[in-house]
Design an enzyme around this catalytic site. Structure first.
Site, mmCIF file in Angstrom:
data_model
loop_
_atom_site.group_PDB
_atom_site.id
_atom_site.type_symbol
_atom_site.label_atom_id
_atom_site.label_comp_id
_atom_site.label_asym_id
_atom_site.label_seq_id
_atom_site.Cartn_x
_atom_site.Cartn_y
_atom_site.Cartn_z
ATOM 1 N N GLU A 175 82.834 73.151 46.332
ATOM 2 C CA GLU A 175 84.115 72.931 45.636
ATOM 3 C C GLU A 175 85.379 73.105 46.469
ATOM 4 O O GLU A 175 86.351 73.686 46.000
ATOM 5 C CB GLU A 175 84.192 73.804 44.386
ATOM 6 C CG GLU A 175 83.135 73.466 43.357
ATOM 7 C CD GLU A 175 83.396 74.061 41.981
ATOM 8 O OE1 GLU A 175 84.376 74.798 41.819
ATOM 9 O OE2 GLU A 175 82.621 73.770 41.056
ATOM 10 N N GLU A 373 75.616 71.894 39.466
ATOM 11 C CA GLU A 373 75.946 72.935 38.482
ATOM 12 C C GLU A 373 76.289 72.266 37.165
ATOM 13 O O GLU A 373 76.953 71.228 37.151
ATOM 14 C CB GLU A 373 77.161 73.773 38.914
ATOM 15 C CG GLU A 373 76.917 74.653 40.106
ATOM 16 C CD GLU A 373 78.141 75.501 40.501
ATOM 17 O OE1 GLU A 373 78.983 75.788 39.611
ATOM 18 O OE2 GLU A 373 78.247 75.859 41.678
HETATM 19 C C1 BGP Z 1 81.937 76.805 39.684
HETATM 20 C C2 BGP Z 1 81.537 77.687 40.843
HETATM 21 C C3 BGP Z 1 80.543 78.742 40.522
HETATM 22 C C4 BGP Z 1 80.584 79.267 39.101
HETATM 23 C C5 BGP Z 1 80.960 78.231 38.070
HETATM 24 C C6 BGP Z 1 81.254 78.778 36.691
HETATM 25 O O1 BGP Z 1 83.190 76.279 39.911
HETATM 26 O O2 BGP Z 1 80.967 76.902 41.866
HETATM 27 O O3 BGP Z 1 80.597 79.733 41.510
HETATM 28 O O4 BGP Z 1 81.106 80.477 38.979
HETATM 29 O O5 BGP Z 1 82.044 77.456 38.469
HETATM 30 O O6 BGP Z 1 82.507 79.391 36.669
HETATM 31 P P1 BGP Z 1 82.728 80.810 36.033
HETATM 32 O O7 BGP Z 1 81.802 81.717 36.752
HETATM 33 O O8 BGP Z 1 84.125 81.139 36.266
HETATM 34 O O9 BGP Z 1 82.393 80.679 34.610
#
Ligand code: BGP
Length: 480
Positions: A175, A373
């Site tokens: 990201e 993800e």
């Molecule tokens: C993405 C990241 C992750 C993860 C996810 C969910 O942007 O790559 O590391 O954390 O988001 O976000 P959050 O943990 O803030 O709910």
């Protein structure tokens, strides 16, 4: 096109959100080790030094560093055939600029990878998931300094060599696209990616453009290096992108939405089209931002293009427009979509957006796409009999899988895998909470870091098992 037999079903985790053991076995302090816990609407604190009596969630994570054999066994029980992990740079080069790597750090990841291979789980290894040694920020000024690219490449080389023959799927960065000179950013987003607070940058636009450029260059150089070290390596980069819709069909609004969405793609253009895009350089010039591509850099862009695109997908948003009365509160600052529900943390739930984004990205580049993800952060409750019923999670995931299947089977998108975020509960990146849970496996730790750390299977665990066993044909959920 059908889902192939070797379709990747699995999950993604990141070192700083699971491992804990932040100062064990030679690990150095990394950027996220200085970040406190926050909550929805209350930003995480970013400290200069570690203070006693303050909770820093990365210091303990879910103790994956010590418990990974047990955790991988549980994950393997769902039948997953892929797990995306990240390597914490600060375990390998504790200060970033050390002359030799930390042997204990390398061994940890070799053992972790071997444990995955034992269960025939393909390791997909991210080389940078918000885990930079803090020394590289303080001594060199983070990614704005080209010296950091050298140190990153040395770290990549160490890991490409250390895991050669065991790992073939790599991700250079997670990201990086959130670094964007054209929009206001929160401190936490620039900090997570580059260890710098947005509010403290003196020349914001120029600095962010430099960082975005240098990270893009570093990714291409890492791809080139990884291919040289092992021709079997398949190397991708992961982007957190979202569809941005127009509020209505007014052409001005449609154009604004297109422009807002397109902003997230210049780095993918550079990594897939073998050239840093001229339109971006011209745009920067018009804004008084100076960036020049040297002949050496041009060669790197030419020789370091991606093998696949990793897509993190959570939400979509609506573009701001002239005369909008509300302020943007969607994930990356856009407006909420009145047609769609939102999660407890304000993230718009839009399964069709996934199909749209897969189509959009695949038509643009023609490269395989891995969904790296996807998931729903939600609060889970344990009932008296120890069961954790999470139909909301199953509903979210099954709707997204259905849309992904349409993209593959109807729209002919070459999507090679579906990895959910946090298949085991972990620390939230944006809020530092444990209560924002994504997992199929519950981890008994609360927002204060208290609990037994016991692992429990949720209802969704059995559901995902069925999805995987049927290669995505049985996605219905039987709540009994
Ligand atoms: C993405 C990241 C992750 C993860 C996810 C969910 O942007 O790559 O590391 O954390 O988001 O976000 P959050 O943990 O803030 O709910």
């Amino acid at each position: 096109m059908k889902l192939k037999n070797d379709f990747l079903w699995g999950g993604s985790i990141a070192a700083h959100q699971v491992e804990g053991a932040w100062d064990e076995d030679g690990k150095g302090p990394a950027i996220m080790d200085f970040v406190t816990a926050g909550e929805y609407g209350q930003a995480r604190g970013i400290h200069e030094s570690i203070q006693a009596d303050v909770r820093y969630p990365s210091h303990t994570g879910i103790d994956f560093y010590h418990r990974y054999p047990e955790d991988i066994k549980l994950l393997a029980g769902m039948g997953i055939n892929a797990l995306r992990i990240s390597i914490d740079w600060s375990r390998i080069y504790p200060q970033g600029d050390d002359s030799t790597p930390n042997k204990a750090g390398i061994e940890f990841y070799q053992n972790l990878v071997d444990e995955l291979l034992k269960y025939k789980i393909k390791p997909i290894v991210t080389l940078y998931h918000f885990e930079m040694p803090i020394n590289l920020v303080r001594k060199y000024g983070s990614w704005e300094n080209k010296k950091v690219i050298e140190y990153y490449l040395r770290f990549c080389e160490t890991m490409f060599q250390a895991l050669k023959g065991r790992v073939t799927h790599w991700v250079t960065f997670n990201e990086m696209n959130h670094i964007d000179p054209q929009s206001e950013a929160s401190d936490i987003f620039t900090y997570i990616i580059a260890g710098l607070k947005y509010s403290e940058l003196t020349n914001k636009k120029q600095t962010l453009a430099n960082i975005g450029y240098n990270m893009t260059l570093a990714s291409c150089a890492a791809v080139r290096l990884g291919h040289k070290i092992d021709k079997h390596n398949e190397i991708g980069c992961v982007f957190g992108i979202e569809p941005v819709y127009a509020v209505n069909s007014d052409p001005d609004n449609v154009l604004t939405a297109f422009k807002q969405m397109d902003r997230d793609f210049y780095q993918i253009d550079a990594m897939c089209n073998k050239k840093f895009p001229q339109y971006k350089l011209d745009e920067y010039k018009d804004q008084g931002i100076n960036l020049a591509v040297s002949a050496e850099d041009a060669q790197i862009f030419k020789e370091g293009s991606l093998d696949f695109i990793g897509m993190n997908y959570y939400a979509s948003s609506v573009a701001n427009y002239a005369g909008a009365s509300e302020k943007g509160s969607a994930l990356f600052g856009g407006l909420q979509n009145t047609f769609l529900p939102v999660s407890k943390w304000g993230w718009t739930i839009d399964p069709v957006g996934l199909r749209y984004l897969l189509n959009y990205t695949y038509r643009k580049y023609g490269l395989p796409i891995m969904i790296t993800e996807n998931g729903l952060g939600a609060v889970d409750e344990i009932s008296a009999d120890g069961r954790i019923q999470d139909p909301y999670r199953i509903a979210y995931l099954s709707k997204h899988i259905q849309e992904m299947k349409k993209a593959i089977e109807i729209d002919q998108v070459n999507c090679i895998g579906y990895l959910t975020w946090g298949p085991i509960d972990l620390v939230s990146a944006t809020t530092g909470q444990m209560s924002k849970r994504y997992g199929f496996i519950y981890v008994d730790i609360d927002d204060q870091g208290q609990g037994t750390a016991k692992r429990l299977k949720k209802d969704s665990y059995y559901w995902y098992q069925q999805v995987i066993a049927s290669n995505g044909t049985e996605i219905q959920y039987d709540s009994k």
